[in-house]
Scaffold this active site. Structure first.
Site, PDB file in Angstrom:
ATOM      1  N   ASP A 159      51.776  44.752  36.995  1.00  0.00           N
ATOM      2  CA  ASP A 159      51.172  44.254  38.240  1.00  0.00           C
ATOM      3  C   ASP A 159      51.768  42.899  38.632  1.00  0.00           C
ATOM      4  O   ASP A 159      51.052  41.996  39.050  1.00  0.00           O
ATOM      5  CB  ASP A 159      49.655  44.142  38.082  1.00  0.00           C
ATOM      6  CG  ASP A 159      48.946  43.918  39.420  1.00  0.00           C
ATOM      7  OD1 ASP A 159      49.537  44.230  40.473  1.00  0.00           O
ATOM      8  OD2 ASP A 159      47.814  43.419  39.413  1.00  0.00           O
ATOM      9  N   GLY A 212      37.717  30.374  41.693  1.00  0.00           N
ATOM     10  CA  GLY A 212      38.178  31.381  42.643  1.00  0.00           C
ATOM     11  C   GLY A 212      37.846  32.770  42.137  1.00  0.00           C
ATOM     12  O   GLY A 212      37.211  32.949  41.101  1.00  0.00           O
TER      13      GLY A 212
END
Length: 296
Positions: free
Chosen positions: A142, A22
């Site tokens: 994050d 991915g």
């Protein structure tokens, strides 16, 4: 990739790339095999951003080093394990443990939202890893549903690409453009530096997403970062049940009033016991899974 048809590329004379897994904002994830230790690993091919018509290799190198060093100094079941960092043919590659997992975002996308007991179990495990990182001086900066992996046995925080050492004066206070404003603490959107409390806000926003099926603020389009910074409190959760005090405590706009990691761990322990789940000390990972699988 510059390899001959049918021939898999070998990195550093050790890691054989097998297939892409991915892509995220910073690179391509690959399944690979470590020929020396005879185990499968995942490898991130760090791709540089393009600035002024060319690739910013310096930025890519700094990000890769930051990610590898930040995660590499941590050792906890709820934090991704980094094995190696190498440069091959001008590109940087981060070697990590191989996990068969869905992200929290993917899981909620399949199911709509998660039950309270699953969300509390995810939160309890993830918080243990986050506390470990904070105690080691690492701020993630994050945390969002796309960076939380669910294996069925583990909850794992990944992608330390913009992580920083707590108190480092050289770290920019600017929120990177690829961070979703919906999961960034209000004080960071106002230009204040990252802190453990800001990570906890993002952690709470991710749990809100899990149990409610949507972020506490719109994820795109409706609010700019500046509008988000000036917005009021998020909509009260409607599906959270016994998790509601946890979410409201973590999502307080004033970081001085936000619950601490220790307080959040105690609240999550209480939720899990109310749901009939046995939990150990809050600094240890839960060993008993909640009823029913939550991976697809």
């Amino acid at each position: 990739m510059g390899k001959e048809p049918g021939k898999q590329r070998l990195l550093g004379g050790r890691y054989r790339l097998m297939s892409p897994l991915g892509r995220d904002g910073a690179g391509i994830m690959w399944r690979a095999h470590d020929l020396r230790l005879r185990r499968d690993v995942s490898i991130k091919e760090v791709q540089p951003p393009f600035r002024g018509g060319g690739a910013d290799l310096g930025h890519a190198r700094r990000r890769a080093l930051r990610e590898a060093r930040s995660a590499g100094r941590l050792s906890h079941p709820a934090v991704i394990s980094v094995h190696d960092l190498l440069e091959d043919r001008g590109r940087l590659w981060i070697v990590m443990e191989m996990l068969e997992a869905l992200t929290l975002r993917e899981t909620v996308g399949h199911l709509g939202h998660l039950p309270v007991r699953w969300t509390a179990w995810i939160g309890f495990q993830l918080l243990a890893g986050l506390r470990h990182a904070h105690e080691a001086g690492v701020l993630h900066r994050d945390i969002n549903p796309g960076n939380i992996l669910l294996t069925g046995e583990r909850v794992v925080l990944t992608d330390f690409g913009i992580a920083a050492l707590n108190g480092d004066p050289g770290v920019s206070t600017t929120v990177p453009i690829n961070c979703s404003a919906a999961y960034v603490a209000p004080e960071r959107l106002r230009g204040m530096p990252a802190s453990p409390a800001a990570d906890l806000w993002s952690f709470g926003a991710s749990l809100y997403f899990a149990v409610e099926g949507s972020a506490p603020y719109p994820e795109s389009g409706a609010l700019s970062a500046l509008e988000r910074a000036a917005a009021g409190e998020p909509a009260p959760p409607v599906r959270a049940g016994t998790l509601r005090p946890v979410l409201e405590g973590l999502l307080r706009r004033d970081p001085a009033e936000r619950v601490t990691a220790d307080q959040a761990a105690r609240l999550l322990s209480q939720v899990l016991r109310t749901e009939g789940m046995v939990v150990g000390p809050s600094r240890l990972p839960v060993t008993r899974l909640p009823p029913g699988p939550f991976t697809m």
